[in-house]
Design an enzyme around this catalytic site. Sequence first.
Site, short mmCIF file in Angstrom:
data_model
loop_
_atom_site.label_atom_id
_atom_site.label_comp_id
_atom_site.label_asym_id
_atom_site.label_seq_id
_atom_site.Cartn_x
_atom_site.Cartn_y
_atom_site.Cartn_z
N ARG A 141 -12.22 15.36 7.16
CA ARG A 141 -12.94 15.71 5.90
C ARG A 141 -14.58 15.86 6.54
NH1 ARG A 141 -11.45 10.69 2.65
NH2 ARG A 141 -9.69 10.26 4.08
N ASN A 152 1.04 -1.01 -0.09
CA ASN A 152 -0.01 0.00 -0.02
C ASN A 152 0.86 1.07 -0.15
OD1 ASN A 152 -1.91 2.17 0.51
ND2 ASN A 152 -2.56 1.07 2.20
N ARG A 190 -2.41 -2.21 -3.66
CA ARG A 190 -3.64 -1.27 -3.49
C ARG A 190 -3.59 -0.17 -4.30
NH1 ARG A 190 -5.40 3.04 0.98
NH2 ARG A 190 -7.41 3.16 0.44
N GLU A 243 -8.06 -5.24 5.18
CA GLU A 243 -7.99 -4.84 3.72
C GLU A 243 -6.61 -5.56 3.33
OE1 GLU A 243 -9.24 -0.52 3.15
OE2 GLU A 243 -8.89 -0.82 4.79
N GLY A 272 -13.38 5.41 10.26
CA GLY A 272 -12.15 5.40 10.78
C GLY A 272 -11.78 7.01 10.59
N GLY A 330 -11.34 2.03 12.81
CA GLY A 330 -10.95 2.55 13.99
C GLY A 330 -12.00 2.78 15.03
N GLY A 338 -10.93 8.21 7.79
CA GLY A 338 -11.82 8.18 6.42
C GLY A 338 -13.10 7.47 7.06
N ARG A 382 -11.10 9.42 20.41
CA ARG A 382 -11.03 9.29 21.86
C ARG A 382 -10.76 10.47 22.68
NH1 ARG A 382 -6.46 4.96 19.84
NH2 ARG A 382 -6.42 6.57 18.21
N HIS A 427 -13.20 2.53 -0.36
CA HIS A 427 -13.30 1.62 0.78
C HIS A 427 -13.96 0.42 0.33
CE1 HIS A 427 -13.28 5.04 4.36
NE2 HIS A 427 -12.00 4.43 4.03
P1 AMP Z 1 -8.72 4.23 11.26
O1 AMP Z 1 -8.61 5.39 10.35
O2 AMP Z 1 -9.78 3.15 10.66
O3 AMP Z 1 -7.33 3.67 11.44
O4 AMP Z 1 -9.48 5.07 12.45
C1 AMP Z 1 -8.50 5.86 13.02
C2 AMP Z 1 -9.65 6.32 14.08
O5 AMP Z 1 -10.17 5.37 14.98
C3 AMP Z 1 -8.91 7.33 15.11
O6 AMP Z 1 -8.61 8.62 14.83
C4 AMP Z 1 -9.66 7.51 16.29
O7 AMP Z 1 -10.58 8.54 16.40
C5 AMP Z 1 -10.43 6.21 16.27
N1 AMP Z 1 -10.31 5.29 17.51
C6 AMP Z 1 -9.37 4.38 17.55
N2 AMP Z 1 -9.55 3.68 18.78
C7 AMP Z 1 -10.69 4.21 19.29
C8 AMP Z 1 -11.33 4.13 20.72
N3 AMP Z 1 -10.86 3.09 21.57
N4 AMP Z 1 -12.17 4.91 21.01
C9 AMP Z 1 -12.61 5.77 20.11
N5 AMP Z 1 -12.19 6.06 18.82
C10 AMP Z 1 -11.12 5.15 18.51
#
Ligand code: AMP
Length: 602
Positions: free
Chosen positions: A229, A20, A79, A377, A198, A319, A200, A273, A168
């Site tokens: 965004r 990726n 990817r 992914e 996440g 996330g 995104g 968080r 996605h």
């Molecule tokens: P991703 O782009 O899928 O890796 O998601 C990242 C985002 O997931 C982070 O910026 C957080 O806002 C959110 N995240 C990850 N762990 C947690 C958690 N335990 N509680 C709330 N939000 C979380």
Amino acid sequence: MYYKILFSNGLCSMRVLVINCGSSSVKCHLINLASDERITVGKVQSIGESGGKFKNHQQALDHVVAEIGDQQIDAVGHRVVHGGEKFVEPVIIDSSVLAEIEACSIDAPLHNPYNLLGITIAQKQWSNIPHVAVFDTAFHVRMPRRAREYAIDSELAKKYRIRRFGFHGTSHEYVAGVAASALHSTANQLRIVTLHLGNGASACAVEYGKSTETSMGMTPLEGLVMGTRAGDIDAGAILSLLRSGDFTVAELDTLLNRKSGLLGLSGSSNDLRKIEDQAEQGDDRARAAINIFAHRARKYIGAYAAVMGGVDAVVFTGGIGENSATMRRRILQRLEFLGLVVDEDRNTDAVVSNENKSVIISDASSRVRALVVKTDEEYMIASLTMRVVNEVDKISATKSIPIAISARHAHLTQETFEKLFGKGATPTVHRELLQPGQFACKEKVNLIGPRNRLDGVRVLGPLRSIDQVEIARTDEFKLGVDAPIRDSGKITGSAPITLEGTEGTVHLNEGLICARRHIHMHPDDAKEFGVEDKDIVEVAITGGPRDLSFGDTLIRVSEKYKLEMHIDTDEGNAAELGRDASGEIICDAVVGAAAKLRRTRG
Ligand code: AMP
């Protein structure tokens, strides 16, 4: 399912390197598909940035190559974010594919050029193994036109390539499959709303295994609230900001892509968080950010349930979707009217991992199931890569398949038949059809829609356990109805229609569909072609008046079937096959065209 196909072909020790390559990062996973083992995982960030370890992508990839050493690699999966309209599935990369990916860079300037760079560097390094491109957009390319197009001048849209692509896709497709397995089903049996939340974020309506709507559009900016965004925003607001003279186009780009979403709303962070902590301490902007995020996601669940004519499952991933129980709870609030009841404890306790990929968080009484699924992914890219590598030229391309054009027709139950043609009436044979035991009846019904009627629609025998009326797209507009494209037998949430017979009238609340094209075949034929029941194939019609290929064709295998492809009258007309067949029931097969099969995503 991908896994089944892979392993049934004895590819247990296949090792795929997944690359990726982003604008300032390279992530690599060497995956053993049989054990789902990550043999090597490498991540290089901040390429070309001050403080970063590597000046350019070549250096970064050299580093990754050194980490991998002389370990066995059987194929490389790349990817690629944007595959435009051309790529509906993963492909082996050759020079023409490279040129197409480059052409798509216009639509994804922040992604495709780096994806390309990764490919060219990796091809030099591993020159004697196949490289496969897996596209984020591919899962959505065949979204129906109604979901794909914006309501602007269609000529202009074509000229400037303004249309919805969706992103996605690899994640949505993967989590829908995992969720379906957890529900002891398959994605093509269910209507699933997948929420990838996440940094995104996007939602997808996965209707019987296909993406029929998704929230990201021409770019990954549309739809849900994201980390930085904005998601959906009135285009008029952008015009207004431009008119103010206070922003350049580049500044607006930064505003909408990098300074909006959770970050813009909270004024402090794009990390949920932190925002959840601030909200707990009484921060008003943090509270608003959480509420707006949840509201938007809930709105999309309702919208997609309506789009699919119902929903069987809602899946959280990404996330936020995987980790924030409070956000999931908030989003699922007030969805009881849909039949979705959350189990508070299950939701709070849900933990997903590579070992435990999914957890059901709905109550046992809930008709609509809710799940948390760990997206993967990389595994999906590895799996698709091997599938493409394995299946190249595997399908026989020589055997000719008779093509039958099926005009509008009705399959009826005994009860409906008697209401239409009188008590004790049974179907009378007009003529036998090619499929053993099937026949066209002398009896015909009239279809009455809100706009118009279609008279003399042939009933097919024998009688069945559900009523199902099959029409073509053109008929839809004549009748004034909106009939979904469905596999035979899947009528839940399909269109209503009134049937008129010689002795009575019956109103069906559902049962009107546009039948999906399919090929009936005996297990012996399936073996010869190298396909299985429910596979999706592309069929090239050659030797007819016009060469044409039909993607998305369903394989149906049964001891009872004879080899025959069924298309509807619109499709027959498009291929200039059997124009005179309209009005006839399943016309007498064979239009003399040879059909070549090629397996696509299924
Ligand atoms: P991703 O782009 O899928 O890796 O998601 C990242 C985002 O997931 C982070 O910026 C957080 O806002 C959110 N995240 C990850 N762990 C947690 C958690 N335990 N509680 C709330 N939000 C979380």
